[in-house]
Structure formats: structure tokens, C-alpha cells
Scaffold this motif. Structure first.
Motif, PDB file in Angstrom:
ATOM      1  N   ASP A   5       0.823  -1.218   0.000  1.00 24.91           N
ATOM      2  CA  ASP A   5       0.000   0.000   0.000  1.00 24.91           C
ATOM      3  C   ASP A   5       0.854   1.264   0.000  1.00 24.91           C
ATOM      4  OD1 ASP A   5      -2.309  -1.432  -0.126  1.00 24.91           O
ATOM      5  OD2 ASP A   5      -2.834  -1.227   1.989  1.00 24.91           O
ATOM      6  N   GLU A  35     -10.324  17.722   1.926  1.00 26.90           N
ATOM      7  CA  GLU A  35     -10.329  16.686   2.958  1.00 26.90           C
ATOM      8  C   GLU A  35     -11.658  15.945   2.979  1.00 26.90           C
ATOM      9  OE1 GLU A  35      -9.375  13.992   5.692  1.00 26.90           O
ATOM     10  OE2 GLU A  35      -8.001  15.319   4.610  1.00 26.90           O
ATOM     11  N   ALA A  94     -11.600  13.683   0.006  1.00 23.35           N
ATOM     12  CA  ALA A  94     -10.646  12.599   0.252  1.00 23.35           C
ATOM     13  C   ALA A  94     -11.257  11.524   1.144  1.00 23.35           C
ATOM     14  CB  ALA A  94      -9.373  13.156   0.892  1.00 23.35           C
ATOM     15  N   ARG A  95     -11.989  11.929   2.170  1.00 21.02           N
ATOM     16  CA  ARG A  95     -12.619  10.934   3.045  1.00 21.02           C
ATOM     17  C   ARG A  95     -13.655  10.110   2.288  1.00 21.02           C
ATOM     18  NH1 ARG A  95     -12.570  15.208   6.960  1.00 21.02           N
ATOM     19  NH2 ARG A  95     -14.762  15.666   6.470  1.00 21.02           N
ATOM     20  N   GLU A 139     -11.718   7.727   0.069  1.00 21.43           N
ATOM     21  CA  GLU A 139     -11.109   6.689   0.916  1.00 21.43           C
ATOM     22  C   GLU A 139     -12.137   5.639   1.318  1.00 21.43           C
ATOM     23  OE1 GLU A 139      -8.509   6.366   5.060  1.00 21.43           O
ATOM     24  OE2 GLU A 139      -9.520   8.242   4.538  1.00 21.43           O
ATOM     25  N   ARG A 140     -13.325   6.082   1.665  1.00 28.94           N
ATOM     26  CA  ARG A 140     -14.387   5.158   2.071  1.00 28.94           C
ATOM     27  C   ARG A 140     -14.802   4.280   0.878  1.00 28.94           C
ATOM     28  NH1 ARG A 140     -17.717   8.768   3.484  1.00 28.94           N
ATOM     29  NH2 ARG A 140     -16.949   8.912   5.608  1.00 28.94           N
ATOM     30  N   ARG A 177      -3.543  13.881  -0.029  1.00 33.26           N
ATOM     31  CA  ARG A 177      -4.119  13.487   1.252  1.00 33.26           C
ATOM     32  C   ARG A 177      -4.314  11.975   1.357  1.00 33.26           C
ATOM     33  NH1 ARG A 177      -6.639  18.049   3.849  1.00 33.26           N
ATOM     34  NH2 ARG A 177      -6.260  19.928   2.602  1.00 33.26           N
ATOM     35  N   LEU A 178      -4.568  11.331   0.227  1.00 35.94           N
ATOM     36  CA  LEU A 178      -4.855   9.894   0.251  1.00 35.94           C
ATOM     37  C   LEU A 178      -3.600   9.030   0.236  1.00 35.94           C
ATOM     38  CD1 LEU A 178      -7.889   9.726  -2.190  1.00 35.94           C
ATOM     39  CD2 LEU A 178      -7.928   9.406   0.287  1.00 35.94           C
ATOM     40  N   GLY A 236      -0.795   7.052   1.329  1.00 33.21           N
ATOM     41  CA  GLY A 236      -0.498   6.525   2.647  1.00 33.21           C
ATOM     42  C   GLY A 236      -1.723   6.076   3.419  1.00 33.21           C
ATOM     43  N   ARG A 237      -2.898   6.566   2.975  1.00 29.45           N
ATOM     44  CA  ARG A 237      -4.142   6.150   3.631  1.00 29.45           C
ATOM     45  C   ARG A 237      -4.790   4.980   2.893  1.00 29.45           C
ATOM     46  NH1 ARG A 237      -6.715  12.150   4.505  1.00 29.45           N
ATOM     47  NH2 ARG A 237      -8.707  11.007   4.432  1.00 29.45           N
ATOM     48  N   ILE A 238      -4.682   4.981   1.578  1.00 28.21           N
ATOM     49  CA  ILE A 238      -5.135   3.866   0.751  1.00 28.21           C
ATOM     50  C   ILE A 238      -4.061   3.617  -0.309  1.00 28.21           C
ATOM     51  CG2 ILE A 238      -7.598   4.301   1.089  1.00 28.21           C
ATOM     52  CD1 ILE A 238      -7.633   5.687  -1.635  1.00 28.21           C
TER      53      ILE A 238
END
Length: 325
Positions: A29, A87, A90-91, A94-95, A120-121, A123-125
Motif C-alpha cells: 500500500d 479533505e 478525500a474521506r 477513501e471510504r 491526502r490519500l 499513505g491512507r489507501i
């Protein structure tokens, strides 16, 4: 859709090392940035790596023609009706992506809000992007796995040429390999053309001349559009272009298979046809900014203003500025 960086006829010849690096990064990832010149095979590499992972791909792309449209580079299924700050979007993305993979092609043409969401994404997805350049300063500090694609070696290029046209003589194959200079897409087009055209434009001219009048007009429409168009809103006759490998279809949209092909096709459109075709295109799109831009390019400034003015009410930022202009 972007098809289509790379070439469907050649697979991933000569890219084993790069494929392994992208696949390894995606398995962890880690955000991946694939860089390279037009036609070098970035999109094909990403799709092959994702296929190897067995995970689902959510694919979007930047388009120069949609530059002022906020969040246009995010996958349409994820960004439909996207609003609010980066943001919040981005959330939502991400969801929607969850444990799958987000891919944004041609990020050099993405609007700044799409780029903000990608930053923003990362590292998160699982995020992978493709661009003609390495990460710009605003994104360079993120922990990208940078994979730079360079020209193919002559042995790999010769293998692609043989796959595209098995009957090539050794001398003709050598000339094609030399002219393509290691670019897989150019190599494919020169081998497919078979006329030893020294440039992409001449290769395209030969292929366009072999189309039916309907197919040629549809190809010109897509070249002037510059971004994916809904297939169900265009005139019939697209099958010819898909079969000839000039157009790619994906998720109900069609577009010329690669920006490099479009750039070679657009100069072939007769000057006296361009205004007519742009007015026709304006009837096939729904976004007021796109409609106004097409009408303006066709020379219908007054009509373009009439379309743009009502859309100003809910527009902000770069989109509002473009509509005002």
C-alpha cells in the motif's frame, strides 16, 4: 478511460523489473508514481501490476480540456457530485476505495483540487498515479515509490515489431526499431502501418485515409473533444474505430486510445470542418463550461456567453474564472 498509454499488441515486453517494483509497492500500500514520456507504457504497466495483485482498480485521469473542472481527475464513480473541501472529498474517496486501488492517469493535467485529494490519500489507501514528469514540489515530499520508464532496448523493440507484423523483413524491422527510438506506442503504430512512415503523423494519415467517411468524422470528433465521451451520445459507427485500434471503450465512454495518437490526428482535420465539428460536439456534452468552450473555439462567442452566464451562479474558484472568461 484513458486507454492507453502503451500498446495492446505488445504486452509488457522488457518491463519485468518495473512491473515487479510497482507490484511490490502496491502490495505494501505504498503510493506509486510512474513517470515517463507519452507512449512509453505507463498505463499498461499499472494495469498489469494491479491485475497481478487481484485487487479492483478505480481509475480516473487528468485531461487538459477539463482543467478548470474541480475534481475531474478522480474516477467518475467516486467523484460524481463531489463538493466541499479536499479533505471532505478525500474521506469520501477513501471510504469508497477501501482495500482496493486508486489510479489516476495523466496527473500532469489534473486540476489542483484532484491533486490535493491525491496528496491526502497517499499513505491512507493504495494510490498509484502516472505522469509525464516526476512528482512536482507540492507532491514530492510524499513517500512515493518512483518508477521511471525509459526507452526499450533494441531487442525488446524488435520483439514488439515482430508481434505487430510477423512478416516484417529484417531490414524493415531494423528501420522501424530505429525510428521508434524505444517508444512502445510509436513502435506499434509504425509496425501496424507497414509503410515505413517516419513519423506518427504520417502513420496516422495513412490509417485515417483507410477509414470510411463516417469513421473518419467520428475520429475527428473525438480528437477535438480531447476527453472521454459517452458512447451512447455519439453517432453510430464507433465499432470501426475500436476494431482498428484507434479508439478505446471503457465503462460506457470512448476516446482516442492515447493522447499521442490524438495529437497526430488533430492536424489532419480540415480547417473548414473544425468549426462544424466543435458545434456538433457541443450538442453531445452536458457540462456548461465544456459547451461554452467548444462554441467559443468554433467562433460562436455570443452563443458561448449565453451558455456560460447562467452557470456562473453556482460556480466558484477556477471554474468561475473560466466561465467569466
Amino acid at each position: 478511460m484513458p486507454e492507453v498509454d502503451g500498446n495492446p499488441g505488445s504486452g509488457l515486453v522488457g518491463r519485468d523489473s518495473e512491473l515487479a517494483r510497482v507490484a511490490t509497492a502496491l502490495a505494501a500500500d505504498r503510493p506509486v508514481w510512474v513517470a515517463g514520456e507519452p507512449g512509453i507504457g505507463k498505463t499498461s504497466l499499472v494495469r498489469a501490476a494491479v491485475a497481478r495483485s487481484g485487487r479492483r482498480l478505480h481509475e480516473g485521469a487528468g485531461f487538459a480540456t477539463l482543467g478548470p473542472v474541480p475534481y475531474h481527475a478522480l474516477p467518475r464513480s467516486l467523484a460524481a457530485g463531489a463538493a466541499g473541501d479536499a479533505e471532505h472529498v478525500a474521506r469520501e474517496v477513501e471510504r469508497a476505495v477501501g482495500p482496493e486501488i486508486l489510479f489516476v492517469d495523466d496527473v500532469q493535467w489534473a486540476d489542483h483540487r484532484s491533486r490535493d485529494v491525491l496528496a491526502r490519500l497517499a499513505g491512507r489507501i493504495a494510490v498509484v498515479v502516472a505522469s509525464r514528469e516526476a512528482p512536482p514540489p507540492a507532491l514530492a515530499l510524499l513517500p512515493w515509490q518512483l518508477v521511471e520508464l525509459v526507452a526499450l532496448d533494441d531487442a525488446s523493440a524488435a520483439r514488439i515489431a515482430r508481434q505487430m507484423r510477423p512478416g516484417l523483413t529484417a531490414a524493415r524491422q531494423a528501420r522501424i526499431v530505429a525510428r521508434a527510438a524505444g517508444n512502445p506506442l510509436l513502435l506499434e503504430e509504425l509496425a501496424r502501418d507497414g509503410s515505413e512512415s517516419p513519423t506518427m503523423r504520417r502513420a496516422m494519415a495513412s490509417r485515417v485515409a483507410g477509414l470510411s467517411p463516417t469513421g473518419r468524422r467520428l475520429l475527428w470528433l473525438l480528437a477535438l473533444a480531447g476527453n472521454p465521451m459517452p458512447a451512447n451520445r455519439l453517432p453510430a459507427g464507433m465499432d470501426e474505430l475500436v476494431e482498428r485500434g484507434l479508439v478505446a471503450a471503457r465503462a460506457g465512454d470512448v476516446q482516442i486510445r492515447h493522447a499521442m495518437l490524438r495529437d497526430a490526428i488533430e492536424p489532419l482535420i480540415p480547417a473548414d470542418e473544425q468549426g462544424v465539428l466543435r458545434r456538433m460536439l457541443a450538442g453531445f456534452v452536458e457540462d456548461p463550461l465544456q459547451v461554452a468552450s467548444l462554441l467559443l473555439a468554433a467562433g460562436d462567442a455570443a452563443e458561448a456567453a449565453q451558455v456560460a452566464a447562467p452557470a456562473l451562479a453556482g460556480a466558484t474558484g477556477a471554474r468561475r474564472a473560466a466561465l467569466l472568461e
